[in-house]
Design a protein around this motif. Structure first.
Motif, PDB file in Angstrom:
ATOM      1  N   VAL A  31       0.833  -1.208   0.000  1.00 33.86           N
ATOM      2  CA  VAL A  31       0.000   0.000   0.000  1.00 33.86           C
ATOM      3  C   VAL A  31       0.864   1.253   0.000  1.00 33.86           C
ATOM      4  O   VAL A  31       1.980   1.260   0.523  1.00 33.86           O
ATOM      5  N   ASP A  32       0.320   2.315  -0.588  1.00 26.06           N
ATOM      6  CA  ASP A  32       1.055   3.583  -0.655  1.00 26.06           C
ATOM      7  C   ASP A  32       0.737   4.422   0.578  1.00 26.06           C
ATOM      8  O   ASP A  32       0.101   5.466   0.502  1.00 26.06           O
ATOM      9  N   SER A  33       1.217   3.927   1.703  1.00 26.12           N
ATOM     10  CA  SER A  33       0.915   4.562   2.981  1.00 26.12           C
ATOM     11  C   SER A  33       1.995   5.522   3.456  1.00 26.12           C
ATOM     12  O   SER A  33       1.802   6.213   4.466  1.00 26.12           O
ATOM     13  N   GLU A  34       3.112   5.580   2.751  1.00 27.50           N
ATOM     14  CA  GLU A  34       4.198   6.449   3.216  1.00 27.50           C
ATOM     15  C   GLU A  34       3.772   7.923   3.325  1.00 27.50           C
ATOM     16  O   GLU A  34       4.151   8.598   4.286  1.00 27.50           O
ATOM     17  N   PRO A  35       2.985   8.466   2.365  1.00 30.95           N
ATOM     18  CA  PRO A  35       2.527   9.855   2.545  1.00 30.95           C
ATOM     19  C   PRO A  35       1.707  10.043   3.821  1.00 30.95           C
ATOM     20  O   PRO A  35       1.764  11.100   4.454  1.00 30.95           O
ATOM     21  N   LEU A  36       0.969   8.998   4.208  1.00 29.88           N
ATOM     22  CA  LEU A  36       0.169   9.074   5.436  1.00 29.88           C
ATOM     23  C   LEU A  36       1.073   9.037   6.664  1.00 29.88           C
ATOM     24  O   LEU A  36       0.846   9.765   7.641  1.00 29.88           O
ATOM     25  N   TYR A  37       2.100   8.185   6.621  1.00 30.89           N
ATOM     26  CA  TYR A  37       3.033   8.134   7.744  1.00 30.89           C
ATOM     27  C   TYR A  37       3.823   9.433   7.868  1.00 30.89           C
ATOM     28  O   TYR A  37       4.114   9.887   8.981  1.00 30.89           O
ATOM     29  N   PHE A  38       4.154  10.015   6.728  1.00 32.53           N
ATOM     30  CA  PHE A  38       4.851  11.297   6.758  1.00 32.53           C
ATOM     31  C   PHE A  38       3.984  12.346   7.448  1.00 32.53           C
ATOM     32  O   PHE A  38       4.449  13.065   8.346  1.00 32.53           O
TER      33      PHE A  38
END
Length: 241
Positions: A31-38
């Motif tokens: 999943v492309d969750s890195e922007p959310l973690y950022f």
């Protein structure tokens, strides 16, 4: 095999056999969750007076567990709050964002669905909290396909140590050498190597492609998700080549 994929030398499977199980990293891989973690990290730091934390700062920690990340940031910025408090705050922010929508990489979903149809056991091994993993898998509909998951908070050490992958293999009842790991970050690829597992590397950050950790991957897609080929990956996993 896709013309864009490369096959470095990595841990080998038993001759003439394919993998018995596949273990996926979650964030940046499925999943492309890195922007959310950022954004969750930025909000957490801002709450403690830290400003100017940007995406480039965040990329230093991609592939590193949340606890390790916050322990480092706490020391770097001189934050007085204990790590447990920071963990709770970041997790709260992340869950709010993740439940609002998390994107599954389409080609990865196709890969998971094909492995599931073939009856190959699968698991998720991630540096995220169990609560976050469960929330993301449930929200994206992947929970039914990936019911087994391990968080770094359940083992002694996070990536690049092999603990989460070894625990995933134990829960699946498969020898580590018969497992293939799918990873997006150098610490995860290194953890797979230390676990004695073969690795498919799909770099999330383009600048990490040349990282030495990816040299141990058995199959590397240098262009990341844009070049990932589920058919080539499936053939490599099941063929053991």
């Amino acid at each position: 095999m896709s013309s864009t994929a490369r096959t470095p030398t990595g841990p080998s499977a038993p001759p003439g056999s394919g993998a018995a199980a596949v273990v996926f990293d979650l964030d940046g891989t499925l999943v492309d969750s890195e922007p959310l973690y950022f954004e969750a990290g930025r909000r957490t730091l801002a709450g403690h007076g830290v400003t100017g934390f940007d995406w480039e700062d965040h990329t230093r920690f991609i592939g590193i567990g949340t606890r390790q990340t916050l322990t480092t940031l706490r020391a770097e910025y001189g934050i007085e709050a204990p790590v447990e408090q920071l963990l709770a705050e970041k997790n709260r922010h992340y869950l709010e964002l993740a439940r609002g929508g998390t994107e599954v990489f389409p080609r990865m979903r196709a890969f998971v669905e094909r492995l599931h149809a073939a009856g190959l056991p699968m698991a998720v091994a991630s540096g995220s909290s169990r609560t976050a993993i469960d929330a993301v898998l449930t929200a994206t509909g992947l929970a039914a396909l990936l019911p087994v998951f391990v968080s770094a908070e359940e083992v002694a050490h996070g990536k690049p140590e092999p603990d989460v992958f070894l625990e995933a293999a134990r829960r699946l009842g498969v020898e580590p050498r018969r497992c293939v790991v799918v990873e997006d970050a150098p610490p995860g690829a290194e953890a797979a190597r230390r676990a004695g597992m073969r690795c498919i590397a799909v770099p999330y950050v383009a600048g990490t492609v040349a990282d030495p950790a990816f040299a141990s991957a058995g199959l590397l897609f240098p262009g990341g998700q844009g070049e990932f080929d589920p058919d080539a990956a499936y053939a490599w996993v099941t063929g053991g080549s």
